[in-house]
Motif scaffolding. Structure first.
Motif, short mmCIF file in Angstrom:
data_model
loop_
_atom_site.label_atom_id
_atom_site.label_comp_id
_atom_site.label_asym_id
_atom_site.label_seq_id
_atom_site.Cartn_x
_atom_site.Cartn_y
_atom_site.Cartn_z
N LEU A 105 -23.16 34.91 20.73
CA LEU A 105 -23.25 33.71 19.89
C LEU A 105 -21.96 33.48 19.12
O LEU A 105 -21.52 32.34 18.95
CB LEU A 105 -24.44 33.85 18.92
N MET A 106 -21.34 34.59 18.66
CA MET A 106 -20.07 34.45 17.94
C MET A 106 -18.97 33.94 18.87
O MET A 106 -18.15 33.12 18.48
CB MET A 106 -19.68 35.79 17.32
N ARG A 107 -18.97 34.44 20.11
CA ARG A 107 -17.97 33.97 21.07
C ARG A 107 -18.17 32.49 21.38
O ARG A 107 -17.19 31.74 21.52
CB ARG A 107 -18.01 34.80 22.34
N ILE A 108 -19.43 32.08 21.51
CA ILE A 108 -19.71 30.66 21.77
C ILE A 108 -19.23 29.81 20.60
O ILE A 108 -18.60 28.76 20.79
CB ILE A 108 -21.22 30.44 22.01
N ALA A 109 -19.52 30.27 19.38
CA ALA A 109 -19.08 29.54 18.19
C ALA A 109 -17.56 29.48 18.13
O ALA A 109 -16.97 28.45 17.78
CB ALA A 109 -19.63 30.20 16.93
N HIS A 110 -16.91 30.60 18.52
CA HIS A 110 -15.44 30.63 18.52
C HIS A 110 -14.88 29.65 19.55
O HIS A 110 -13.90 28.94 19.27
CB HIS A 110 -14.96 32.05 18.85
N LEU A 111 -15.51 29.60 20.72
CA LEU A 111 -15.07 28.67 21.75
C LEU A 111 -15.24 27.23 21.29
O LEU A 111 -14.39 26.36 21.57
CB LEU A 111 -15.86 28.91 23.05
N GLU A 112 -16.35 26.95 20.61
CA GLU A 112 -16.58 25.59 20.11
C GLU A 112 -15.51 25.21 19.09
O GLU A 112 -14.98 24.09 19.13
CB GLU A 112 -17.98 25.49 19.49
N ARG A 113 -15.21 26.15 18.17
CA ARG A 113 -14.16 25.86 17.18
C ARG A 113 -12.81 25.68 17.87
O ARG A 113 -12.03 24.79 17.51
CB ARG A 113 -14.09 27.01 16.16
N HIS A 114 -12.54 26.54 18.86
CA HIS A 114 -11.28 26.44 19.60
C HIS A 114 -11.18 25.11 20.33
O HIS A 114 -10.10 24.48 20.36
CB HIS A 114 -11.18 27.59 20.60
N GLN A 115 -12.31 24.66 20.89
CA GLN A 115 -12.32 23.38 21.61
C GLN A 115 -12.04 22.23 20.64
O GLN A 115 -11.30 21.30 20.96
CB GLN A 115 -13.68 23.17 22.30
N ILE A 116 -12.65 22.30 19.45
CA ILE A 116 -12.42 21.26 18.45
C ILE A 116 -10.95 21.22 18.04
O ILE A 116 -10.33 20.15 17.94
CB ILE A 116 -13.32 21.49 17.21
N GLU A 117 -10.38 22.42 17.81
CA GLU A 117 -8.96 22.48 17.44
C GLU A 117 -8.07 21.95 18.56
O GLU A 117 -7.08 21.25 18.30
CB GLU A 117 -8.58 23.93 17.11
#
Length: 320
Positions: free
Chosen positions: A160-172
């Motif tokens: 879940l943390m990796r998914i959240a990190h990927l989502e934040r990375h995608q937004i950035e």
């Protein structure tokens, strides 16, 4: 108990049994029609996250407890001291709209009041206010569902943390791309309202007019005595849905080219000029450009393109 005799015309006796109590009519809003059976996995699907907390909506709880939503909330109101804000809270209109967009189901239809959300401690309290063995049994099943959800989140915390990190990375990444595109837009050459081309600058002139064609949002109209298939190639650079019209003199070869072109590509309309014109004009939406040369010959000799402060309808009206 005494019996009352009522005589009919056929002399048959009708007996009215007065010792039977009147039938009790129950309000249909309070009828319990829920015959569904819910497994733990079914209940887990009803647990959602609102305001950072795992909750269940009163409507779903009522279904599981086999009561109406109004009955459930009424019992809560009678024992409101047991349900502080961290046990039960009412959704805002925005939260309700978000919930509807995430959970597509017809059962939301007709909902007038904003629903209530119950946290895990609030659901634990329900068994004490609903007063039935079924309520206790149901609360145990719901608590087990909450526990299972917690275990799932703990066991998959890394994922879940990796998914959240990927989502934040995608937004950035999206923000950086938007920034780059904005900079490119700022630094890209602008369509100047006035442009002059020296003899031999064929490519520069062609590129400039191509950008004019691409900038059209609704319509393009070319007024030019002499056109050929190169003009059709230029007009094919327009965006989808943009109309294109050529006002020109009739030439057999061009009519053949135009017919074959329109069989394969978005049609370009041809309008016969009633008389020969000295100047050439290019209309892009609501702008009129005076062309110093025929479009097909732009850049072959010294020429200029100038945006005019005149309505396209005036120019088109003068052609008649």
């Amino acid at each position: 108990m005494a019996k009352k005799n009522i005589k009919k015309k056929d002399n048959q006796e009708v007996v009215a049994k007065c010792d039977n109590p009147k039938e009790v009519v129950t309000n249909c809003d309070n009828l319990i029609v829920n015959e569904e059976t819910f497994s733990q996995s079914d209940i887990e699907k009803m647990i959602i996250t609102i305001r950072g907390m795992q909750v269940m909506i009163d409507r779903d709880l009522a279904r599981v407890y086999k009561v109406t939503t109004s009955q459930l909330n009424q019992q809560v109101k009678r024992n409101i001291a047991r349900f502080p804000m961290n046990f039960r809270f009412q959704l805002t209109t925005e939260e309700m709209n978000n919930l509807k967009s995430q959970i597509v189901t017809s059962s939301w239809g007709g909902t007038r009041k904003l629903p209530y959300a119950f946290t895990e401690p609030g659901i634990a309290q329900l068994s004490s206010v609903l007063h039935s063995e079924k309520a206790i049994e149901t609360s145990v099943k719901i608590m087990s569902a909450f526990v299972a959800m917690r275990h799932f989140m703990i066991q998959n915390a890394g994922i879940l943390m990796r998914i959240a990190h990927l989502e934040r990375h995608q937004i950035e990444t999206d923000e950086k791309i938007d920034l780059i595109l904005d900079k490119m837009e700022e630094n890209s050459p602008k369509l100047l309202p006035e442009q002059i081309f020296q003899t031999g600058c064929v490519w520069d002139a062609w590129s400039y007019v191509s950008d004019l064609v691409r900038s059209a949002k609704h319509r393009i109209a070319l007024i030019d005595n002499f056109v050929d298939d190169r003009v059709l190639t230029m007009l094919d650079k327009r965006a989808e849905g943009v109309s294109a019209t050529i006002h020109s003199r009739y030439y057999e070869q061009f009519q053949t080219d135009l017919k074959k072109h329109n069989e394969q590509y978005p049609a370009v309309e041809f309008v016969q000029l009633p008389h020969k014109n000295h100047d050439r004009f290019l209309i892009i939406d609501d702008k009129v450009y005076l062309m110093g040369a025929s479009l097909k010959d732009m850049g072959a000799g010294l020429c200029v393109v100038t945006e005019m402060q005149i309505s396209p309808e005036i120019i088109l009206g003068l052609l008649k």
